[in-house]
Write an enzyme that holds these catalytic residues in place. Structure first.
Site, short mmCIF file in Angstrom:
data_model
loop_
_atom_site.label_atom_id
_atom_site.label_comp_id
_atom_site.label_asym_id
_atom_site.label_seq_id
_atom_site.Cartn_x
_atom_site.Cartn_y
_atom_site.Cartn_z
CB CYS A 1 -8.70 6.58 -9.70
SG CYS A 1 -8.78 4.88 -9.07
NE ARG B 1 -3.32 12.06 -6.47
CZ ARG B 1 -3.68 10.82 -6.13
NH1 ARG B 1 -4.85 10.61 -5.54
NH2 ARG B 1 -2.87 9.81 -6.36
#
Length: 276
Positions: free
Chosen positions: A231, A175
């Protein structure tokens, strides 16, 4: 080294207040059901969606509750700033660490994250029941520690080179590199950020406290540097924040809005790493 994590074997007295932070991202009701079935005696339950986030506020997928909402949570949970507090979940999850970070933000100096999960707590013989505790309400005046909170503006200033601050992305490398993005509108990372997948922090659902992990963290960022962790939603960065704090990093911030907040602006710059 700071004292952040605590093991069952190191709990020497009953003079702790307990917070059960069990939750499941796949099944948001699971934590409440587990708590109702059994929990540490007199523990209160803090739910990620209902207590540790305000999903109606702007600022990413898991926005922080307003300060008045957090004060209500502390007071209705019977907490005082000087309390010794242990927060637990199922072990190696980011929910106890999210609760712990919020306690740090509010000025609770004696809150700890349990290394083990609830099943290990039961096995250790710590008193367990299914009763809803009779909590005596308290009055709490938090000492808000803004030095551990990173706003979007703070991160923007970092990206623009106005702050000497290292950004660390706690998501999976795939990601971070921008190869896939299952949740947010665009793949990639905040420009200039380094990557340290939070999953590396644990083994068999227990957080690692070994020398090798400390060295791995040191390869990413010097403990004298200012660090901001993020995050996707501000949840799984909290284990990384806690681990850095445990290893003596004392200039750490959490970007609570994280990547989901960052890409909420159409013109936000995004970094990607093209595979060779």
């Amino acid at each position: 080294m700071s004292y952040v994590f605590i093991s069952i074997k190191d709990i020497e007295s009953a003079n702790y207040k307990w917070i059960d932070a069990r939750f499941s991202l796949k099944d948001p009701g699971e934590g409440k059901r587990k708590y109702e079935e059994a929990h540490v005696k007199n523990a209160v339950h803090w739910d990620l969606n209902d207590d540790l986030s305000n999903l109606h506020e702007p600022g990413g997928r898991q926005p922080l509750p307003r300060k008045d909402e957090l004060v209500e949570l502390f007071e209705s949970s019977g907490l005082e700033l000087d309390d010794k507090i242990i927060v637990y979940d199922d072990g190696g999850s980011p929910f106890a660490t999210r609760a712990w970070w919020i306690l740090q933000y509010a000025g609770f100096k004696h809150a700890y994250i349990l290394l083990e999960g609830f099943e290990e707590v039961k096995a250790a013989g710590i008193p367990i029941d299914s009763d809803k505790p009779q909590v005596e309400r308290t009055t709490v005046t938090p000492n808000w520690n803004e030095s551990i909170y990173a706003s979007r503006q703070y991160v923007e200033e970092t990206v623009e080179g106005e702050r000497d601050n290292t950004l660390i992305d706690a998501r999976a490398a795939i990601r971070y590199r921008g190869e896939t993005e299952p949740l947010d509108r665009i793949a990639g990372h905040i420009p200039g950020a380094l990557n340290f997948d939070w999953e590396q922090l644990k083994e068999n659902n227990v957080y690692r406290l070994d020398k090798q992990l400390q060295e791995q963290l040191g390869e990413i960022v010097d403990d004298k540097k200012e660090v901001t962790v993020y995050c996707g939603s501000g949840v799984t960065a909290t284990p990384l924040y806690a681990m850095l704090a445990h290893h003596g990093y004392d200039n750490i911030r959490l970007y609570v809005g994280s990547y989901s907040d960052w890409v909420s602006k159409e013109d936000a710059p995004v970094g990607v790493i093209n595979p060779q």
